[in-house]
Design a protein around this motif. Structure first.
Motif, PDB file in Angstrom:
ATOM      1  N   ARG A  81      38.965  27.039  41.639  1.00 12.09           N
ATOM      2  CA  ARG A  81      39.115  27.613  42.989  1.00 12.09           C
ATOM      3  C   ARG A  81      38.500  29.006  42.978  1.00 12.09           C
ATOM      4  N   THR A  82      37.495  29.202  43.817  1.00 13.85           N
ATOM      5  CA  THR A  82      36.891  30.540  43.881  1.00 13.85           C
ATOM      6  C   THR A  82      37.036  31.097  45.297  1.00 13.85           C
ATOM      7  N   GLY A  83      36.603  32.333  45.463  1.00 19.51           N
ATOM      8  CA  GLY A  83      36.686  32.966  46.783  1.00 19.51           C
ATOM      9  C   GLY A  83      38.102  33.378  47.149  1.00 19.51           C
ATOM     10  N   VAL A  84      38.961  33.467  46.163  1.00 19.80           N
ATOM     11  CA  VAL A  84      40.348  33.861  46.422  1.00 19.80           C
ATOM     12  C   VAL A  84      40.431  35.378  46.263  1.00 19.80           C
ATOM     13  N   HIS A  85      40.617  36.090  47.373  1.00 15.84           N
ATOM     14  CA  HIS A  85      40.403  37.534  47.307  1.00 15.84           C
ATOM     15  C   HIS A  85      41.677  38.371  47.316  1.00 15.84           C
ATOM     16  N   ASP A  86      42.796  37.785  47.647  1.00 16.24           N
ATOM     17  CA  ASP A  86      44.009  38.618  47.637  1.00 16.24           C
ATOM     18  C   ASP A  86      45.197  37.839  47.090  1.00 16.24           C
TER      19      ASP A  86
ATOM     20  N   LEU B 132      47.072  27.879  34.105  1.00 20.44           N
ATOM     21  CA  LEU B 132      46.298  28.642  35.085  1.00 20.44           C
ATOM     22  C   LEU B 132      45.613  29.813  34.403  1.00 20.44           C
ATOM     23  N   PHE B 133      44.401  30.086  34.851  1.00 19.91           N
ATOM     24  CA  PHE B 133      43.730  31.318  34.431  1.00 19.91           C
ATOM     25  C   PHE B 133      43.302  32.042  35.694  1.00 19.91           C
ATOM     26  N   THR B 134      43.834  33.235  35.880  1.00 21.46           N
ATOM     27  CA  THR B 134      43.486  34.029  37.065  1.00 21.46           C
ATOM     28  C   THR B 134      42.545  35.148  36.632  1.00 21.46           C
ATOM     29  N   THR B 135      41.516  35.389  37.422  1.00 22.15           N
ATOM     30  CA  THR B 135      40.449  36.258  36.943  1.00 22.15           C
ATOM     31  C   THR B 135      40.568  37.732  37.315  1.00 22.15           C
ATOM     32  N   ASN B 136      41.659  38.136  37.926  1.00 26.73           N
ATOM     33  CA  ASN B 136      41.915  39.571  38.036  1.00 26.73           C
ATOM     34  C   ASN B 136      43.375  39.850  38.372  1.00 26.73           C
ATOM     35  N   ASN B 137      43.743  41.108  38.377  1.00 25.78           N
ATOM     36  CA  ASN B 137      45.150  41.483  38.512  1.00 25.78           C
ATOM     37  C   ASN B 137      45.774  41.054  39.846  1.00 25.78           C
ATOM     38  N   ARG B 138      45.002  41.168  40.904  1.00 27.31           N
ATOM     39  CA  ARG B 138      45.531  40.749  42.213  1.00 27.31           C
ATOM     40  C   ARG B 138      45.903  39.279  42.219  1.00 27.31           C
ATOM     41  N   LEU B 139      45.040  38.491  41.635  1.00 27.59           N
ATOM     42  CA  LEU B 139      45.288  37.051  41.633  1.00 27.59           C
ATOM     43  C   LEU B 139      46.444  36.703  40.713  1.00 27.59           C
ATOM     44  N   THR B 140      46.571  37.452  39.626  1.00 29.03           N
ATOM     45  CA  THR B 140      47.685  37.209  38.719  1.00 29.03           C
ATOM     46  C   THR B 140      49.013  37.510  39.425  1.00 29.03           C
ATOM     47  N   THR B 141      49.010  38.565  40.213  1.00 26.48           N
ATOM     48  CA  THR B 141      50.202  38.891  41.000  1.00 26.48           C
ATOM     49  C   THR B 141      50.582  37.723  41.908  1.00 26.48           C
ATOM     50  N   GLY B 142      49.590  37.183  42.556  1.00 29.87           N
ATOM     51  CA  GLY B 142      49.842  36.033  43.423  1.00 29.87           C
ATOM     52  C   GLY B 142      50.397  34.863  42.623  1.00 29.87           C
TER      53      GLY B 142
ATOM     54  N   VAL C 151      41.370  30.225  38.807  1.00 28.69           N
ATOM     55  CA  VAL C 151      41.486  30.819  40.141  1.00 28.69           C
ATOM     56  C   VAL C 151      40.722  32.132  40.128  1.00 28.69           C
ATOM     57  N   ALA C 152      39.628  32.161  40.871  1.00 30.82           N
ATOM     58  CA  ALA C 152      38.736  33.327  40.812  1.00 30.82           C
ATOM     59  C   ALA C 152      38.532  33.963  42.179  1.00 30.82           C
ATOM     60  N   ASP C 153      38.082  35.199  42.138  1.00 31.29           N
ATOM     61  CA  ASP C 153      37.830  35.999  43.336  1.00 31.29           C
ATOM     62  C   ASP C 153      36.469  35.626  43.930  1.00 31.29           C
TER      63      ASP C 153
ATOM     64  N   THR D 145      29.111  40.492  40.111  1.00 34.97           N
ATOM     65  CA  THR D 145      28.624  39.974  38.827  1.00 34.97           C
ATOM     66  C   THR D 145      29.766  39.768  37.848  1.00 34.97           C
ATOM     67  N   SER D 146      30.809  40.592  37.950  1.00 36.37           N
ATOM     68  CA  SER D 146      31.903  40.438  36.996  1.00 36.37           C
ATOM     69  C   SER D 146      32.642  39.120  37.212  1.00 36.37           C
ATOM     70  N   GLN D 147      32.914  38.789  38.449  1.00 37.88           N
ATOM     71  CA  GLN D 147      33.581  37.509  38.708  1.00 37.88           C
ATOM     72  C   GLN D 147      32.694  36.350  38.278  1.00 37.88           C
ATOM     73  N   GLN D 148      31.436  36.471  38.590  1.00 38.64           N
ATOM     74  CA  GLN D 148      30.510  35.401  38.216  1.00 38.64           C
ATOM     75  C   GLN D 148      30.501  35.219  36.705  1.00 38.64           C
ATOM     76  N   ALA D 149      30.511  36.334  35.981  1.00 41.01           N
ATOM     77  CA  ALA D 149      30.475  36.253  34.517  1.00 41.01           C
ATOM     78  C   ALA D 149      31.736  35.574  33.979  1.00 41.01           C
ATOM     79  N   ARG D 150      32.867  35.849  34.641  1.00 38.92           N
ATOM     80  CA  ARG D 150      34.106  35.235  34.161  1.00 38.92           C
ATOM     81  C   ARG D 150      34.103  33.731  34.425  1.00 38.92           C
ATOM     82  N   ILE D 151      33.606  33.372  35.565  1.00 34.97           N
ATOM     83  CA  ILE D 151      33.542  31.941  35.888  1.00 34.97           C
ATOM     84  C   ILE D 151      32.571  31.236  34.941  1.00 34.97           C
ATOM     85  N   ASP D 152      31.423  31.851  34.762  1.00 40.46           N
ATOM     86  CA  ASP D 152      30.427  31.265  33.867  1.00 40.46           C
ATOM     87  C   ASP D 152      30.971  31.143  32.450  1.00 40.46           C
ATOM     88  N   GLY D 153      31.601  32.198  31.995  1.00 39.26           N
ATOM     89  CA  GLY D 153      32.143  32.192  30.637  1.00 39.26           C
ATOM     90  C   GLY D 153      33.163  31.082  30.446  1.00 39.26           C
ATOM     91  N   PHE D 154      33.980  30.914  31.458  1.00 38.36           N
ATOM     92  CA  PHE D 154      35.015  29.893  31.374  1.00 38.36           C
ATOM     93  C   PHE D 154      34.387  28.496  31.364  1.00 38.36           C
TER      94      PHE D 154
END
Lengths: 333, 333
Positions: free
Chosen positions: B220-225, B246-256, B187-189, B194-203
């Motif tokens: 799932r990308t484009g998840v912003h809040d 699940l792998f969430t790519t930033n703190n906001r998404l992890t909260t969700g 689940v990505a933002d 570039t940081s989100q892209q790098a995380r998706i690419d890395g995964f």
DNA sequence: ATGAAAGCGCTAACAC
DNA sequence: GTGTTAGCGCTTTCAT
């Protein structure tokens, strides 16, 4: 590389007009012919001209569009929420926010006030960390408005925005008493801030009003960080006659409490002052209030003073709400 | 009230000396007799004189001791942690921090860059929110150093500090794969950073390397809040063949995610990028990294450039650590 | 050891 | 419509 940025007179020269005409054109003032304006704007573009607002501000009254905010570390969600609200409101008025961290140290705070005043900020918002008697002198220092947030300096009439500490504490106390608790521990921060003092006083008053002296052995103040709170609460729970409920007076202390209660079979009830992220997930009952709104209101007061509002100091009080999420509803054992 | 603050020449007049002598005395320059210095300082005190740094800065080179930081809302703990680190480092060098919130909007961001450059900030730190091709032009704009944080503009060689996105993502992927998971949701933002892209690419790369295509339906990308993340994850779990991790790519998404998993009998495993407060309490496995350090390093790079350091752009990479706290170790069902 | 004059980059006030 | 002059508050020459 280190070439000095182009000046207005360079732009003027390139456009073949006078300094003042260039100034007029770029500032969108009337009385510039379309053709002239066009030429000036082209020249500015070619040179990569950018206004020097230092010079402008000096000329137009010696004041900058900056507003200072002095608070504790932005890493504390309370301060960052406040800063966020302040910034949002300032931006609406074209003002910029300068944030300075006092580390809640009175001396540093004082020197930051000086530094920001030298910068000719338009207003100064302060969350006083230390002893704040110094503000008596500084107040309305040559027309720079001060607004105090959360902790008005004792005995100083000044614009301020604060949380309904008495009310919030009342709600917490009533909630726990209604749940049947008598042995309620109060874990509070340093008493030198007026807000902490108000919370302690409010709690004490509520207990007295309810005719409950049983809480008194469990009062702990001067607890300033999460680790100390965790330890303090561990000690409280190890007592022969441990408290059946805890009330923590700010978010840091509540965090410590959560750590102390983790994994306990029958944890005491817990109510914390300040809402926090994930409080819903961990099910913590809190006294919530809008910290962003607190910042916004402070910025609003400052902006009105900047706009020339005179009149007596005003105090805005941010209301509190008790949000029951489970931890505060645990019965006494 | 709105009296203009006293000027140096008023101080000089009162002390019965020349302007320049007063200046020397107050600035602690040599060649002022003790008695004269004394008199000047007294006069300044009586008048409540305070240096006008607008005027000083204009005279001494048209630059202020301000450093700008443009980021998203400080209410997001990621940004406030960064700001905290930046401020701390700047303060060591007598620099002040001006924070501006771009709301992660490219257009607003651009205008803030302009506003801060007009203020003649000494350096500009930017966490680019939007499309950042604009910085090609702005870069090293007349010697004002730029430092990019977390998300270097694609294809631009510039000083930057970033998180080891590839490495961190690798760790997360390896951890979940080692736990026996195959159907792993990512689940990505918004992918525009570039940081989100790098995380998706890395995964993606990690899954390919492991020969596991089973995760693909769960991207799932484009998840912003947080709210959207909660909903998205709810949907994922409602699938006939739900993901086991699940792998969430930033703190906001992890909260969700935490909200979505709350109360579930057998929740999927969860690993989140970014550490967060109370992660220990709720037992969430994360890819941690020091955001405050990220800010500090950025401020350090900027300070070195301000000090005249030339040379090719540098990139500082902040390392990541996987902290296992339980949620990431749940086995596939 | 102290002072006078010039000027940083801009805008306000007043010509023309 | 446009230009000239002065000056914001300070520091930097350069004298004395």
């Amino acid at each position: 590389m280190h070439t000095r940025p182009p000046t207005l007179s360079q732009v003027a020269a390139r456009a073949g007009v006078s300094l003042k005409t260039a100034s007029r054109a770029l500032n969108g003032e009337p009385y510039v012919s379309g053709a002239t304006g066009q030429r000036v704007r082209e020249a500015a573009d070619e040179l990569g001209y950018r206004l020097n607002s230092l010079a402008r501000d000096l000329r137009t009254g010696g004041t900058s569009p900056l507003v200072g905010l002095i608070s504790g570390d932005l890493a504390n969600p309370f301060y960052s929420a406040v800063a966020s609200g302040v910034e949002r409101e300032l931006r609406r008025h074209g003002l910029l926010l300068v944030t300075a961290n006092s580390d809640e140290d009175g001396q540093l705070e004082r020197s930051l006030v000086e530094a920001l005043l030298e910068r000719r900020v338009r207003a100064l918002l302060v969350v006083p960390g230390g002893d704040s008697r110094e503000y008596q002198r500084v107040r309305d220092d040559h027309g720079v408005p001060f607004v105090f947030l959360d902790r008005p300096p004792a005995g100083l009439a000044a614009d301020s925005v604060l949380i309904d500490n008495a009310g919030g504490t009342q709600q917490a106390a009533a909630h726990l008493l209604a749940g049947g608790h008598r042995r309620i521990a109060l874990v509070a921060d340093l008493v030198r801030t007026t807000s902490q003092q108000a919370r302690i006083d409010g709690f004490t008053a509520a207990m007295e009003a309810a005719g409950n002296p049983d809480w008194e052995p469990y009062l702990r103040t001067g607890v300033h960080d999460a680790a100390t709170a965790e330890r303090t609460i561990g000690d409280l729970l190890a007592l022969d006659d441990p408290p059946t409920a805890l009330f923590t007076t700010n978010n840091r202390l509540t965090t410590g409490a959560l750590r102390a209660l983790r994994g306990l079979d029958r944890p005491p009830a817990l109510v914390g002052f300040d809402d926090f992220e994930l409080a819903d997930v961990v099910g913590t009952t809190v006294i919530a209030h809008d910290m962003t709104e607190l910042g916004r209101q402070a910025a609003r007061l400052a902006h009105e003073r900047i706009g020339g509002h005179t009149g007596p100091p005003r105090t805005v009080v941010i209301p509190t709400t008790l949000i029951a999420r489970g931890s505060g509803e645990r019965p006494p054992r």
